[in-house]
Structure formats: C-alpha cells, structure tokens
Motif scaffolding. Structure first.
Motif, PDB file in Angstrom:
ATOM      1  N   ALA A   6      -0.881  -2.384  -4.623  1.00  0.00           N
ATOM      2  CA  ALA A   6      -0.247  -3.037  -5.771  1.00  0.00           C
ATOM      3  C   ALA A   6       0.314  -4.372  -5.320  1.00  0.00           C
ATOM      4  O   ALA A   6       0.661  -4.558  -4.149  1.00  0.00           O
ATOM      5  N   LEU A   7       0.370  -5.318  -6.250  1.00  0.00           N
ATOM      6  CA  LEU A   7       0.894  -6.648  -5.959  1.00  0.00           C
ATOM      7  C   LEU A   7       2.340  -6.707  -6.433  1.00  0.00           C
ATOM      8  O   LEU A   7       2.627  -6.469  -7.613  1.00  0.00           O
ATOM      9  N   SER A   8       3.252  -7.025  -5.520  1.00  0.00           N
ATOM     10  CA  SER A   8       4.670  -6.953  -5.864  1.00  0.00           C
ATOM     11  C   SER A   8       5.357  -8.298  -5.957  1.00  0.00           C
ATOM     12  O   SER A   8       6.414  -8.421  -6.570  1.00  0.00           O
ATOM     13  N   LYS A   9       4.776  -9.343  -5.353  1.00  0.00           N
ATOM     14  CA  LYS A   9       5.438 -10.641  -5.349  1.00  0.00           C
ATOM     15  C   LYS A   9       4.399 -11.735  -5.222  1.00  0.00           C
ATOM     16  O   LYS A   9       3.396 -11.565  -4.519  1.00  0.00           O
ATOM     17  N   LEU A  10       4.647 -12.862  -5.890  1.00  0.00           N
ATOM     18  CA  LEU A  10       3.718 -13.993  -5.823  1.00  0.00           C
ATOM     19  C   LEU A  10       4.514 -15.289  -5.790  1.00  0.00           C
ATOM     20  O   LEU A  10       5.471 -15.454  -6.547  1.00  0.00           O
ATOM     21  N   GLU A  11       4.115 -16.182  -4.903  1.00  0.00           N
ATOM     22  CA  GLU A  11       4.712 -17.512  -4.866  1.00  0.00           C
ATOM     23  C   GLU A  11       3.703 -18.484  -4.277  1.00  0.00           C
ATOM     24  O   GLU A  11       2.633 -18.079  -3.790  1.00  0.00           O
ATOM     25  N   GLY A  12       4.007 -19.765  -4.340  1.00  0.00           N
ATOM     26  CA  GLY A  12       3.113 -20.769  -3.791  1.00  0.00           C
ATOM     27  C   GLY A  12       3.084 -20.714  -2.270  1.00  0.00           C
ATOM     28  O   GLY A  12       4.079 -20.392  -1.623  1.00  0.00           O
ATOM     29  N   ASN A  13       1.929 -21.031  -1.719  1.00  0.00           N
ATOM     30  CA  ASN A  13       1.752 -21.076  -0.262  1.00  0.00           C
ATOM     31  C   ASN A  13       2.240 -22.435   0.238  1.00  0.00           C
ATOM     32  O   ASN A  13       1.620 -23.469  -0.028  1.00  0.00           O
ATOM     33  N   GLU A  70       0.862  -1.182   0.000  1.00  0.00           N
ATOM     34  CA  GLU A  70       0.000   0.000   0.000  1.00  0.00           C
ATOM     35  C   GLU A  70       0.895   1.229   0.000  1.00  0.00           C
ATOM     36  O   GLU A  70       1.899   1.293   0.718  1.00  0.00           O
ATOM     37  N   THR A  71       0.518   2.218  -0.826  1.00  0.00           N
ATOM     38  CA  THR A  71       1.363   3.394  -1.005  1.00  0.00           C
ATOM     39  C   THR A  71       0.769   4.605  -0.300  1.00  0.00           C
ATOM     40  O   THR A  71      -0.345   4.562   0.223  1.00  0.00           O
ATOM     41  N   THR A  72       1.520   5.683  -0.326  1.00  0.00           N
ATOM     42  CA  THR A  72       1.109   6.888   0.382  1.00  0.00           C
ATOM     43  C   THR A  72      -0.204   7.466  -0.125  1.00  0.00           C
ATOM     44  O   THR A  72      -0.918   8.137   0.621  1.00  0.00           O
ATOM     45  N   ASP A  73      -0.521   7.217  -1.384  1.00  0.00           N
ATOM     46  CA  ASP A  73      -1.786   7.733  -1.915  1.00  0.00           C
ATOM     47  C   ASP A  73      -2.941   6.764  -1.695  1.00  0.00           C
ATOM     48  O   ASP A  73      -4.027   6.942  -2.245  1.00  0.00           O
TER      49      ASP A  73
END
Length: 921
Positions: free
Chosen positions: A41-48, A34-37
């Motif tokens: 955004a989604l920044s990383k994805l991997e298996g659980n 989450e940004t200041t505004d």
C-alpha cells in the motif's frame, strides 16, 4: 482515496518514480508499505528533492496522486462483446480478426491509436509490431494533438526533432516570452521556477503573448492580447524588426544557416501593420520588439496556442526564424522552447510513435533508414510509406478503408475534433480494441474487446520530459485483477500472431536495452538522439537508473544539456534552415451565423478527461463544473447573466449538443470565449466540446486546430435549475430525469447540477420522480416547496442521505454547506434552515483558490484589505500558496486587483530601445 493498510506493516520502503501528468516530468517520492499478508500500500507521497525537473516541488495534481489511486471504475478483466474472457481467448479473438482483415484488405486496413500516457517501452513494442511485423505505419497517437506541429518545425529547421533548451535556461535568461501558454495552470512547477527567477533577477522581463489574460499574465511585464490566430504575423514582424534595427547576427547566419533571404522576403511587415493585423496597440508591439533585440538572451516558450492550429508548423518556424536571425540559440538562456503537454510525448517520438516516423528519430520515407530499422529488428517486413495521422485515420475508419483499430490509453471521443464523426467511425469499424485502466469512458462504449492495462502506480518503465530528460517510472504496486502492462499485452499478442522471436521480452529493461541499441545502430553522428550507452543495461542498472538527458553514448556519464553550441545541426548539410512564412488565418473562420471564437484549454486542477483527477474531491473544488467564459459585453448582448446556461453550436454540431453555464471573464476579448477540455459523458451530459471543432488541421503536421472554433451561442430557455447532493454510499443515478447535467465528485458525496429545458416541470412532478427512485431505500422525505425555491431532504434511519434544491432562476446554494448536511443525524440538522436554503455565513466565502488548505476567495480578499499586500504575506496569514504553490498566480492576481481596485495590468509601463544595448551587431 489512499490505499489503506489493513494489516501489520512489516516493511517500509521509499521508492522514486515520476508524476504521470504534464511534460515537466517531476520526480516523485512514494512510501510503500508491505503488510503481513504480503500486500503493498502507498502511505505517503511527496516531491523528490533530488530530481532535477522539480527539486521536490509538486503541483496540486501531483500532490494528490494517492487520492486518485483507488480501484473505483478500474477495468480488471478482459472482455469480448461485453462478456468476460481469458487473456488467451482475447488475444486469439483479436489475432483471428486482424489476420482475416490483413489477408482480405492488406495491412493498412489495421491501425493503432496510442497515447503520450504510455511509457517509452510500451510505445516501442507497439511500433515494432505494427511497422516491422504487420507492415503498417498506421500507428498514431494523441501526441498528434499536442506536439506534432512543434516536431515538424524542429525537423524543418534543425533536421531532427531536438528541443534545444532546458529548464535552467528559463532561470538564466534576460527575456522570457510565453506564447500561447498558460503555464501557471498547465505547467505549474516550471511557472514557479519562472517566478523565482524573476525575484532573483528583477531586471528579467517577461512577455505573455495570448489572446486571453489568464493566471500566467500575472507574472508578465507585458501582455500582448493578440487577435486569435495572428501569431505568425507577430513573429514575421519581429524578424523584419531585427533586420531593420541592426540586430542580425550576421556571422551566425552566414556560417551556420541557409535560407535567410527567402525568409526575410516574406517578412516585410512594419510595426504599424503588425499592430493592425494582431489588433494590439502599436506601443505594445514596439516594446516587445525592442525588448527582444536589446536582450542578450531570450527564450520563446510556446505551447498549445501555437501548436493547435491549421498553421502551427509555420507559426513555430516563424518563432525559430527570429532566434536564428539574432543568434539567440545554442547558448545559455536562449532558444525556441516548445513545452510538451503530456508526460511522455517526447518518449513516444523517440521510438517512432507518430505515423510518419520510424524509431530512433529515423524517417519512414528514407529507404536507408527503413533498411537500418528492419535489419536491427530482423523483422519480416517494414512499412514503406507514412501512415495515417489522427484526423485522417478516423476518416479512413469512417469510410471503411481502415477496418480495425486498437486504441491504447486515450479517449479520442473526448480529445479528437468533430466528435460526431469519431462516433460514426467507431460504430462502423469491424473491430475496436481498447486497452485502458478504466471500466467505463466515452470511447469504451464502442469497444468490441476491452483489455485491462496497468495504471500509474503499477506501470514500470521510462519517460522523457520536455527537456529531453529520461526518468524511471517505477512499478510500486502489484497490478490488480488481471491487468497487464501495455508492452506485455502487445508482446503476448504478437506471439499469438506467430511473431515469437521479436517479442520474447520478460522485463521492461529488455525493451529499453533494445531501444537504446537501435538509437546507436549505424548512427555515425547523423542523429542527435542516441542513448546507446544503455544498450547492455542490466535489470539492476535499469531499476536504479537516475534521470539523465540524451544524448548518452559510449562511456558518457555527463548530463548533456547544451545543443547547437557548436553551430552544428542535423540537416543534410549541417546548417539550420530558415523557413519563409506566409501567415494564414484560422480555417474555422467566424461568420454572421457563427460569430464567436471558441478557445479551449486545461484547468489548474484537472487533467485530460478526468480519469484520475475526477476522483479526488479536493481537485474538483477549485472549478467544480465546465463553464463558458465570456466577456460581460457579449453576455449582455446575448441576454444572459452569470450562471445561466447557453447552447453552443458550430457547422459540425448543432444545438443542443453542448450546454454550459456562463462565467463572466472581462479579461477575454469581445467575441472570444473559452471552455475547458476535460468534461465528458462520465461527468456531464452536454459538455464535450470536441463536438464543436471541424477537421481543420495543419497540412504538414496533421495537428488539429483546437484553439479556434467558430461558434454560435444562444440562451437556454431553462425552466428549472436543480442541485442534488447525495451520499456516495447510497448514490442513485438520477441523471436520466434531467435534460442537461454535470456531476461533481467529492470525497464523500456526489453532486449534480442540472437543468430542465424542454417542458415546464413543476417542482412537485420532478420531486415525485426522484422520490420514486429512492422508494426502495425506504427513505423519509422532508420538503418545503414554493414557487421560487424548493428544498427536499431525504433521510434513512434518521441520517440525511440526499438534499435536492430546485429553483426557476439561477440560485446556487453553497455546495460545501449542503455537502456537510449529508451523513448528519437528523437531530443535528437545523431542518428549518436547511429547507429554506439559508447557509451559515461561514460557508459563503466564494470560490476555492487554494486547494491544499481550502482557502476561499472572500477570505483572501479580506486578508488583503487588512494589509496582506503580497503572496508571501497571504501565505503567512492563511497558509495559501505555501504547499504546492499552484494557486500563487491567482493569489498574485487577487493582490493586484484588490490593492489597486483596477484590473490586472495589460498595458506596459516598461520601456526598452535598441540603444540600450552596447553590443548590437
């Protein structure tokens, strides 16, 4: 492309959700910033790693989810007749139309066609509205095309739609029989679990029953390349073999089943007769049968090759009969295991997502069940008869019986058989409403009302995978534009129709709780599906819900894995039912006019109609275009070589509606060919193979026969072959210049492969037309035009924007090399080499095998010749197969082929006899 963070990150949170592709139901871990505004955004994805379906593994499609999550081609606002509208206006427009139609023609003039891409909460609300408030059972789903035959077979045998196996059974069996499944590509995470199980237990045997040798065959000890459509003969023969070889579990049969003698009376085939009917060497049939009876535990893992048939229910029951007869059910490592194609096909079945069902596994034809559901919903009515199944539904739209249809999260013009009929039906309907995430697809072209729905990263609810495991799919991002959740759209629309009390949901947890309550309502252990432990679930408990398997009742917290271990079934008398099976051949039979059998299926890196996967350049490189795979002898007889195009036609689709390039595949039987299902008019002009299939379907399940079309193949008189590589930023639609084309989307460029067939088009004339399109961009043109090969380079501001290659024979210049020239400064380009179409040697490495690390076939073959004699050795040397693992089956095939110089093993060397067992009954 990834959503990019443009402001300072103020918080970072890891969220758990599920993959939206196949029915394996893999857990996914996503980092949300989450940004200041205030934006996310989604920044990383991997298996659980904690999810019991995949333990952290993801296939190449799941690994690249973030690359498909941008807003390109997103539908963001409602529209009516092509004009933007507000949500209230859209709801009122639909309500007025439906009210008039229902008043004049009755509720059965209205229908909903939904999807296994929906979440369970979405499915539940649609079914409640249609069946309990509008009074129509015309709610069907694209799961009809996927799982309905397996459902009908389970209900006939067990009394309820219950899958009796789990994923651990695949790892704890002695014999795994894969039937009509290319799991290596369609369910790759399960396939990797199978691979690991075989390594840990080398005595475990794997048999692959499929007319086509494919990536899955590389793991098999035995491949039965049966004649297409002959599955029921094979398993009727197995039932007879079990009886003839003293391998019946008589105690189980007598205590827990009915109908054995009738089933056996229909299964009188000898091994010799089965071999002849299935067109398989008799020794291979004997080996399979001997393995089945000698193995203490056996799993039959079956998929679309069984289900998508005009006798899919009978085929599935022929498999189930063998497990009941041998007692290989209700215990670890044993049972008939139908594997789901879509992520939430099972969740949809739980809430009555098929036209012949009510919610909570109740039957619409059962008056007591109808009363239970009506009372629980306190609804004004309840549908009294089964509704129209998918093929019948579109028939009814075409003949005017159904006047309005609401389509949700599916693209029936591409997935349903007999596309020409579907087009006629939707063109005739008085009202077509489409709820979808995309702005444009084949079906949306017929929509009167378009409604923007949420996509994977925004959707919030639950899904159920193939082993009855319920998982949360978390909403990670705020819905863009005016997009709404499907349960929310239907609930708000229902209130517009005046149904306020039944649809005042404010959160998916409330829908889920009502669904859970219905599963236990007046359910005195008569239905196995029961999750009533969650009927009072709070919003917090829902948001933190951990994966579980149903049933889950009362204070239960355990993972309910084993079904039928006590010999209790959910039939009227608690006993499983054998089904007498009289095998039927496919309805779409070959003839002199249509001598080829067309088989269809998925590719490794694509999904359904490519709405998501078609966006990711990495996923379009493994197999870049739709092809017709055909045996070399058949290609010779047709006079075509690899890369040349052919027309396909059938009794419902004349040429030239389907036009595909040929790919030689000698693992196919002669007179049998294969084409993928994914391509549509967004990505190709003439590759939507749904046009070739008739309405042939199973009379019980209604599931279409999508694995067996009788077709004619003729060579295309291609006069000019075209390749276009153009900057995505300045891409122009050039497809109107070509007779047939396919588009390949890459990260930064768009690629088109095309043909001119109707008239002799000179390179100059076609180039002039294309250059004319580019004239407004003020491009500079460089060209080299010859009789055999012409290359045109268009630049702007000394930057290469487009490269066009034309030839009058099949000459394909390496796409990677051409793509690398785009965006280059002209001074950095060897223009002479480019205009001659001579790529650097490093780009002539063959097809991509490993998408994660872009490792190509020639590199792999060279490594094998240098001593890499195993998949793990190739991984050590090249990294291929070390990330998602989706390519490991192909690596194994290459190792086997190039270390022995012989094709993949199709005839077994193993032997097994009944005498190997000491515990034969």
């Amino acid at each position: 492309m990834n959503a990019r963070v443009s402001n300072t990150i103020t918080s970072e949170k890891i969220c758990h959700t599920t993959c939206p592709y196949c029915g394996v139901g893999c857990g996914v871990e996503v980092t949300v910033n989450e940004t200041t505004d205030g934006k996310k955004a989604l920044s990383k994805l991997e298996g659980n790693r904690q999810h019991p379906a995949n333990f952290g593994q993801l296939c190449v499609k799941g690994s690249n989810l973030l690359e498909t999550n941008d807003l390109s081609n997103r539908l963001l606002h409602p529209s009516i007749d092509g004009k933007r509208a507000s949500w209230p206006d859209a709801y009122q427009h639909i309500a007025d139309k439906l009210s008039t139609i229902i008043k004049e023609h009755g509720p059965d003039a209205v229908a909903f066609y939904v999807s296994g891409q929906l979440l369970t909460e979405d499915y539940y609300v649609v079914n409640k509205l249609a069946k309990g408030y509008l009074g129509t059972a015309n709610v069907d789903t694209n799961s009809r095309l996927c799982m309905s035959s397996a459902v009908s077979a389970y209900k006939r045998a067990f009394g309820e739609d219950i899958v009796p196996c789990d994923y651990q059974d695949l790892e704890n069996t002695d014999l795994l029989v894969l039937i009509g499944s290319n799991a290596a590509w369609t369910h790759p995470i399960l396939f990797q679990r199978m691979e690991k199980a075989k390594k840990l237990n080398p005595s475990m045997k794997i048999v692959h029953v499929d007319p086509r040798a494919n990536a899955t065959t590389s793991l098999a000890d035995l491949h039965l390349a049966i004649k297409p459509g002959s599955d029921a003969y094979l398993f009727n023969g197995l039932l007879a073999y079990i009886a003839d070889n003293n391998a019946l579990d008589n105690s189980f049969i007598e205590t827990h089943t009915d109908g054995f003698n009738d089933a056996l009376a229909c299964a009188t085939l000898s091994v010799e007769e089965v071999a002849q009917l299935c067109d398989v060497p008799i020794d291979n049939i004997r080996t399979f049968y001997s393995l089945f009876v000698s193995s203490p535990r056996a799993i039959s893992f079956y998929s679309m090759g069984i289900n998508q048939s005009n006798s899919g229910v009978d085929k599935a029951n022929s498999i189930i009969n063998c497990h009941l007869a041998s007692g290989k059910i209700g215990k670890e490592g044993s049972g008939p295991f139908s594997i789901t194609g879509q992520p939430n096909a099972m969740g949809g079945r739980e809430v009555g997502g098929l036209a012949n069902m009510l919610a909570a596994h109740m039957d619409i034809e059962n008056p007591k069940h109808r009363e239970k559901v009506k009372n629980y919903w306190q609804s004004p009515t309840i549908a009294t008869n089964g509704g129209l199944k998918a093929v019948d539904l579109f028939d009814a739209i075409e003949n005017g019986k159904v006047k309005a249809v609401w389509i949700m999260a599916t693209n029936p013009l591409v997935s349903m058989p007999n596309r020409n009929k579907i087009e006629r039906a939707l063109a005739k309907a008085e009202l077509v409403v489409v709820s979808d995430v995309v702005e444009k697809n084949d079906t949306l072209a017929f929509a009167d009302v378009k409604l923007p729905a949420t996509a994977w990263s925004e959707k919030d609810g639950t899904v159920t995978n193939s082993e009855r495991r319920v998982s949360r799919q978390q909403g990670l991002l705020i819905p863009p534009g005016e997009a709404k959740h499907d349960w929310q759209i239907i609930s708000e629309f229902a209130q517009t129709m005046g149904f306020n009390e039944g649809f005042n949901f404010s959160h998916p947890s409330e829908v889920y709780a009502e669904h859970a309550g219905l599963s236990g309502h007046d359910n005195h252990d008569e239905r196995y599906f029961n999750i009533s432990a969650h009927q009072h679930i709070s919003k917090h408990q829902y948001n933190t819900l951990r994966p579980f398997r149903w049933p889950l009742t009362g204070d239960d917290t355990k993972d309910n894995a084993r079904v039928f271990s006590d010999g209790k079934f959910y039939t009227d008398n608690g006993r499983a039912k054998f089904m007498p099976i009289l095998p039927r051949l496919p309805e779409q039979a070959t003839s002199d006019a249509f001598p080829f059998v067309l088989n269809t299926g998925r590719l490794r890196d694509q999904w359904h109609t490519m709405t998501r996967t078609g966006k990711a350049g990495k996923l379009t490189q493994h197999i870049a275009e739709s092809c017709l795979y055909i045996n070399a002898n058949d290609a010779d007889a047709l006079g075509v070589i690899e890369g040349e195009a052919v027309y396909l036609s059938s009794q419902v689709s004349e040429a030239p509606q389907i036009c595909l390039p040929v790919k030689i595949d000698n693992k196919l039987r002669e007179k049998t060919c294969f084409a993928p299902i994914h391509w549509n008019q967004t990505f190709a002009s003439s590759a939507s193979i749904a046009r070739l299939f008739t309405d042939a379907r199973d009379p019980l399940s209604g599931q279409p026969e999508l694995k067996h079309a009788a077709i004619q193949i003729t060579k295309v008189p291609a006069l000019t072959h075209i390749q276009v590589i153009q900057s995505k930023l300045d891409a122009l639609d050039l497809t109107h210049h070509f007779d047939h084309w396919q588009k390949i989307v890459r990260d930064d460029v768009d690629c088109i492969r095309a043909l001119m067939t109707q008239e002799k088009v000179t390179a100059n004339s076609l180039i002039n037309k294309i250059v004319c399109d580019y004239s407004a961009l003020d491009c500079q043109v460089f060209s080299r035009i010859t009789d055999d090969l012409s290359v045109v380079v268009l630049t702007k501001d000394d930057i290469v924007k487009t490269v066009i290659v034309l030839s009058n024979t099949v000459i394909e210049i390496e796409q990677d090399w051409l793509a690398q020239q785009v965006y280059k400064q002209l001074d950095d380009v060897d223009l002479g080499t480019l205009l001659r179409g001579i790529p650097d040697e490093s780009f002539t490495l063959g097809r991509q095998v490993c998408s994660c690390f872009n490792v190509r076939e020639k590199t792999i073959v060279e490594a094998i010749s240098n001593g890499c004699s195993s998949v793990s050795a190739l991984g050590d040397a090249l990294q291929c197969g070390t990330n998602c693992g989706s390519c490991k089956s192909e690596l194994a095939e290459l190792v086997q082929t190039h270390t022995t110089d012989i094709p993949i093993k199709l005839v077994p060397t193993l032997t097994a006899t009944v005498a190997d067992r000491e515990d034969v009954v």
